[in-house]
Design an enzyme around this catalytic site. Structure first.
Site, mmCIF file in Angstrom:
data_model
loop_
_atom_site.group_PDB
_atom_site.id
_atom_site.type_symbol
_atom_site.label_atom_id
_atom_site.label_comp_id
_atom_site.label_asym_id
_atom_site.label_seq_id
_atom_site.Cartn_x
_atom_site.Cartn_y
_atom_site.Cartn_z
ATOM 1 N N ALA A 1 2.890 2.745 -5.239
ATOM 2 C CA ALA A 1 2.590 1.781 -6.309
ATOM 3 C C ALA A 1 1.276 1.063 -6.050
ATOM 4 O O ALA A 1 0.427 0.937 -6.946
ATOM 5 C CB ALA A 1 3.729 0.772 -6.443
ATOM 6 N N ILE B 1 7.814 6.995 -10.296
ATOM 7 C CA ILE B 1 6.351 7.079 -10.257
ATOM 8 C C ILE B 1 5.800 7.009 -11.681
ATOM 9 O O ILE B 1 4.766 6.400 -11.942
ATOM 10 C CB ILE B 1 5.893 8.338 -9.494
ATOM 11 C CG1 ILE B 1 6.311 8.205 -8.016
ATOM 12 C CG2 ILE B 1 4.385 8.543 -9.607
ATOM 13 C CD1 ILE B 1 6.097 9.437 -7.165
ATOM 14 N N ALA C 1 8.934 13.798 -6.186
ATOM 15 C CA ALA C 1 9.052 14.631 -7.395
ATOM 16 C C ALA C 1 8.576 13.807 -8.583
ATOM 17 O O ALA C 1 8.857 12.608 -8.674
ATOM 18 C CB ALA C 1 10.499 15.052 -7.610
ATOM 19 N N THR D 1 11.777 9.280 -12.259
ATOM 20 C CA THR D 1 11.139 8.377 -13.220
ATOM 21 C C THR D 1 10.331 7.238 -12.580
ATOM 22 O O THR D 1 9.563 6.573 -13.270
ATOM 23 C CB THR D 1 12.208 7.750 -14.138
ATOM 24 O OG1 THR D 1 13.342 7.381 -13.344
ATOM 25 C CG2 THR D 1 12.647 8.729 -15.196
ATOM 26 N N LYS E 1 6.074 21.933 -10.698
ATOM 27 C CA LYS E 1 7.441 21.668 -11.167
ATOM 28 C C LYS E 1 7.498 21.873 -12.675
ATOM 29 O O LYS E 1 6.739 21.244 -13.417
ATOM 30 C CB LYS E 1 7.788 20.219 -10.781
ATOM 31 C CG LYS E 1 9.079 19.701 -11.356
ATOM 32 C CD LYS E 1 9.409 18.324 -10.809
ATOM 33 C CE LYS E 1 10.615 17.739 -11.497
ATOM 34 N NZ LYS E 1 10.915 16.370 -11.086
ATOM 35 N N LEU F 1 8.660 -0.377 -6.781
ATOM 36 C CA LEU F 1 10.014 -0.797 -6.390
ATOM 37 C C LEU F 1 10.178 -2.311 -6.462
ATOM 38 O O LEU F 1 11.296 -2.809 -6.604
ATOM 39 C CB LEU F 1 10.322 -0.289 -4.980
ATOM 40 C CG LEU F 1 10.312 1.246 -4.825
ATOM 41 C CD1 LEU F 1 10.474 1.651 -3.365
ATOM 42 C CD2 LEU F 1 11.410 1.886 -5.677
ATOM 43 N N VAL G 1 9.672 8.084 0.442
ATOM 44 C CA VAL G 1 10.296 9.110 -0.385
ATOM 45 C C VAL G 1 9.545 9.068 -1.726
ATOM 46 O O VAL G 1 8.501 8.464 -1.817
ATOM 47 C CB VAL G 1 11.816 8.866 -0.550
ATOM 48 C CG1 VAL G 1 12.588 9.405 0.622
ATOM 49 C CG2 VAL G 1 12.108 7.404 -0.764
ATOM 50 N N GLY H 1 0.815 -1.216 0.000
ATOM 51 C CA GLY H 1 0.000 0.000 0.000
ATOM 52 C C GLY H 1 0.848 1.264 0.000
ATOM 53 O O GLY H 1 0.518 2.243 0.659
ATOM 54 N N GLY I 1 11.382 4.735 -30.965
ATOM 55 C CA GLY I 1 10.078 4.166 -30.592
ATOM 56 C C GLY I 1 9.386 5.047 -29.575
ATOM 57 O O GLY I 1 9.415 6.265 -29.664
HETATM 58 C C1 LIG Z 1 15.905 7.598 -2.160
HETATM 59 C C2 LIG Z 1 14.722 7.516 -3.054
HETATM 60 C C3 LIG Z 1 14.196 8.661 -3.631
HETATM 61 C C4 LIG Z 1 13.112 8.581 -4.507
HETATM 62 N N1 LIG Z 1 12.640 9.708 -5.110
HETATM 63 C C5 LIG Z 1 11.692 9.595 -6.074
HETATM 64 C C6 LIG Z 1 11.214 10.730 -6.762
HETATM 65 O O1 LIG Z 1 11.583 11.858 -6.478
HETATM 66 N N2 LIG Z 1 10.299 10.535 -7.745
HETATM 67 C C7 LIG Z 1 9.827 9.299 -8.069
HETATM 68 O O2 LIG Z 1 9.049 9.174 -9.005
HETATM 69 N N3 LIG Z 1 10.220 8.221 -7.371
HETATM 70 C C8 LIG Z 1 11.132 8.336 -6.398
HETATM 71 N N4 LIG Z 1 11.519 7.233 -5.705
HETATM 72 C C9 LIG Z 1 10.821 5.977 -5.927
HETATM 73 C C10 LIG Z 1 9.487 6.007 -5.163
HETATM 74 O O3 LIG Z 1 9.712 6.256 -3.796
HETATM 75 C C11 LIG Z 1 8.750 4.705 -5.337
HETATM 76 O O4 LIG Z 1 8.666 4.377 -6.698
HETATM 77 C C12 LIG Z 1 7.349 4.813 -4.786
HETATM 78 O O5 LIG Z 1 7.335 5.320 -3.496
HETATM 79 C C13 LIG Z 1 6.670 3.470 -4.823
HETATM 80 O O6 LIG Z 1 7.121 2.641 -3.808
HETATM 81 P P1 LIG Z 1 6.379 1.250 -3.648
HETATM 82 O O7 LIG Z 1 4.932 1.514 -3.432
HETATM 83 O O8 LIG Z 1 6.769 0.382 -4.763
HETATM 84 O O9 LIG Z 1 7.032 0.633 -2.330
HETATM 85 P P2 LIG Z 1 6.829 0.995 -0.776
HETATM 86 O O10 LIG Z 1 6.512 2.419 -0.535
HETATM 87 O O11 LIG Z 1 8.028 0.427 -0.079
HETATM 88 O O12 LIG Z 1 5.548 0.175 -0.353
HETATM 89 C C14 LIG Z 1 5.617 -1.210 -0.109
HETATM 90 C C15 LIG Z 1 4.308 -1.657 0.529
HETATM 91 O O13 LIG Z 1 4.342 -3.061 0.674
HETATM 92 C C16 LIG Z 1 3.915 -3.401 1.987
HETATM 93 N N5 LIG Z 1 4.518 -4.669 2.371
HETATM 94 C C17 LIG Z 1 5.803 -5.072 2.195
HETATM 95 N N6 LIG Z 1 5.991 -6.292 2.721
HETATM 96 C C18 LIG Z 1 4.785 -6.673 3.223
HETATM 97 C C19 LIG Z 1 4.320 -7.830 3.914
HETATM 98 N N7 LIG Z 1 5.135 -8.863 4.217
HETATM 99 N N8 LIG Z 1 3.029 -7.859 4.297
HETATM 100 C C20 LIG Z 1 2.171 -6.823 4.010
HETATM 101 N N9 LIG Z 1 2.559 -5.718 3.371
HETATM 102 C C21 LIG Z 1 3.853 -5.653 2.995
HETATM 103 C C22 LIG Z 1 4.385 -2.227 2.824
HETATM 104 O O14 LIG Z 1 3.670 -2.165 4.039
HETATM 105 C C23 LIG Z 1 4.052 -1.064 1.910
HETATM 106 O O15 LIG Z 1 2.707 -0.714 2.051
HETATM 107 C C24 LIG Z 1 12.547 7.317 -4.789
HETATM 108 C C25 LIG Z 1 13.048 6.176 -4.166
HETATM 109 C C26 LIG Z 1 14.118 6.260 -3.314
HETATM 110 C C27 LIG Z 1 14.643 5.012 -2.661
#
Ligand SMILES: Cc1cc2nc3c(=O)[nH]c(=O)nc-3n(C[C@H](O)[C@H](O)[C@H](O)COP(=O)(O)OP(=O)(O)OC[C@H]3O[C@@H](n4cnc5c(N)ncnc54)[C@H](O)[C@@H]3O)c2cc1C
Length: 505
Positions: free
Chosen positions: A17, A350, A51, A348, A79, A337, A48, A14, A436
């Protein structure tokens, strides 16, 4: 009626993504599906990712999200692009601005071809003076085209993205998705159960003992890749040798002064520092290579270079740049991620979540999970990632910096042949061809190549058909139109105050 339809969709995670996926599927799939999302408050989100790039406004339009309301609820700002400081050389500064054109094209050639000739003759300013986004951003000016824009001027076509609070964004999307029927389950997933006959995921088991079964699983579990990696062992392609940063230290600080309408990226001795202005605070982070800098040094450098007082202790994050060998494996599609990560230099990630969702929509399967759909998804996602990868490598490699071992490595490393081809073509005579449907087009590549000091040796021969006096008049005219438009734009803060000021917190 096809009774082989997918009925039960389970989203694992949650964060941005998970909730983007939930919101988009709830809005677009229509009735006949159950969508469940499992997340664990104890594990939390990466928090995080604040942007974005302009594509997000298409996502918002699809979801019929009101822009002003969205910005207000996420403490957002606008932005126009990214400012890169100290990248080509210490002291350099340029803006990679959003938009579809640099200057104003003339005949069959893009504007920058004429600009090369004028610039080399000392008759043109830096390229940033000729495009609205790059000229307005450093002056702190902003407006959207939708509101107040006089027609038939560059003001009628302003490309913009957002900065927002990542935690508030996930909450905002959660409210949106739950209101449209996505059912959330709180709890930690302990185990994924696989079908004995084909190894597909059948269900996830929570610590509470609850079992959630589904036809299609979307893995949005973050770096751990709970289903795509831990359950299905898909494998990961590591790109650290091209993009050597593998850590980040992040810290919010007090906001001082009005927010800039751009993200700032300042190159440092072993990576770079981001600065993302929001309405209630400023987000900061140092992205660096652990091979060249310790965590303590990174934290100290970050804290020394904040606008205002730090609002928390620096938070370390670790990552491996690269992608899963398959983004879609069996009945699991990894988004966010969980599918891989290329550092945040061009905001990139998001965007890639959004394009993953769009691709899944177009290639949405039945319960037989046709390999043709899966192969197509994986080929496209891999292609998109490799093209973004090359664009990011460009920033590191095309530098004259030789003041640290990190920059020596980046400047002299072997780069992919695809990127070498782009650089050689541009250095020869300023040519660029978008390959492309790769994410970044001419504006981005040309602005960044010039910003990183790749100056073409020549220009297109057809440029010489324009008499020199007319050429210089054309170049001056474009600059005057742009600066006239910038004069009409309000300060970014004034625009926010008028249209989307958030509650003070
Ligand atoms: C340093 C840094 C800077 C960034 N800056 C940018 C930016 O400026 N612009 C941009 O577009 N992107 C940026 N990103 C990428 C961006 O943060 C991610 O693409 C975005 O937040 C999506 O993350 P996510 O939802 O995939 O993962 P997460 O936010 O890690 O969410 C994972 C989810 O899975 C759940 N989960 C995991 N394991 C379990 C389990 N066993 N049981 C139940 N639930 C579980 C967690 O509770 C959580 O809800 C950055 C990333 C990093 C590391």
């Amino acid at each position: 009626m096809n009774d082989n339809r997918i009925r039960d969709i389970v989203i694992v995670g949650g964060g941005t993504a998970g909730w983007m996926t939930g919101a988009a599927l709830a809005k677009t799939l229509g009735p006949g599906y159950t969508i469940r999302l499992v997340e664990s408050e104890e594990i939390g989100i990466v928090g995080v990712g604040e942007a974005t790039v302009p594509h997000l406004s298409f996502f918002n339009k699809l979801l019929e999200i009101d822009e002003a309301e969205f910005v207000r609820q996420t403490q957002g700002t606008f932005k126009l692009g990214i400012q890169f400081r100290d990248w080509g050389r210490i002291g350099d500064s340029y803006i990679h601005g959003f938009g579809t054109m640099i200057g104003v094209d003339f005949g069959m050639l893009p504007f920058h071809q004429y600009w090369i000739k004028a610039f080399k003759a000392g008759k043109a300013e830096e390229i940033g003076a000729y495009t609205l986004n790059t000229a307005a951003a450093p002056l702190g000016k902003f407006m959207t085209s939708a509101i107040d824009a006089p027609p038939n001027t560059p003001l009628a076509n302003i490309a913009h993205a957002y900065h927002f609070d990542a935690g508030l964004y996930a909450q905002y999307l959660r409210r949106y998705a739950e209101a449209r029927g996505v059912r959330r389950a709180e709890g930690k997933i302990q185990q994924a159960m696989l079908k004995a006959d084909n190894g597909f995921v059948e269900a996830v088991m929570l610590e509470s003992g609850e079992r959630i079964a589904g036809d299609l699983f979307i893995d949005c579990s973050g770096f751990r890749g709970l289903l795509i990696e831990q359950a299905l062992h898909t494998g990961y392609e590591d790109w650290t040798h091209w993009l050597p940063c593998d850590r980040a230290m992040a810290v919010p600080c007090e906001k001082v002064g009005p927010p800039t309408p751009y993200t700032r990226s300042t190159a440092r001795s072993a990576g770079w520092q981001w600065r993302i202005p929001l309405q209630h605070r400023t987000g900061n982070g140092y992205v660096y290579s652990s091979k060249y800098l310790s965590d303590d040094e990174a934290a100290a450098t970050l804290l020394k270079n904040l606008d205002g007082r730090a609002l928390a202790d620096p938070r370390p994050l670790r990552f491996t740049t690269g992608v899963r060998k398959k983004f879609w494996n069996k009945n699991v599609v990894a988004i966010g991620l969980a599918s891989g990560f290329m550092e945040p230099l061009e905001s990139t990630s998001i965007y890639m979540i959004q394009s993953g969702i769009a691709r899944l929509g177009l290639l949405f399967p039945d319960r037989d999970f046709s390999p043709a759909l899966i192969d197509r998804y994986n080929a496209q996602a891999t292609w998109e990632s490799e093209r973004i990868r090359d664009f990011l490598i460009l920033h590191y490699h095309a530098t004259e910096r030789n003041d640290s071992p990190f920059w020596d490595y980046c400047r002299t490393m072997q780069i992919p042949d695809t990127l070498r081809g782009y650089i050689d073509l541009f250095r020869d005579s300023g040519r660029f061809f978008r390959n492309g449907d790769e994410m970044f087009g001419l504006v981005s590549w040309v602005e960044v190549m010039l910003g990183q000091r790749i100056m073409p040796q020549a220009y297109h021969p057809a440029v010489d058909q324009l008499p020199e006096a007319d050429l210089y008049k054309y170049i001056d005219h474009v600059r005057n139109v742009i600066s006239g438009c910038v004069d009409l734009m309000p300060p970014h803060q004034a625009f926010i105050d008028r249209h989307c000021a958030a509650e003070k917190i």
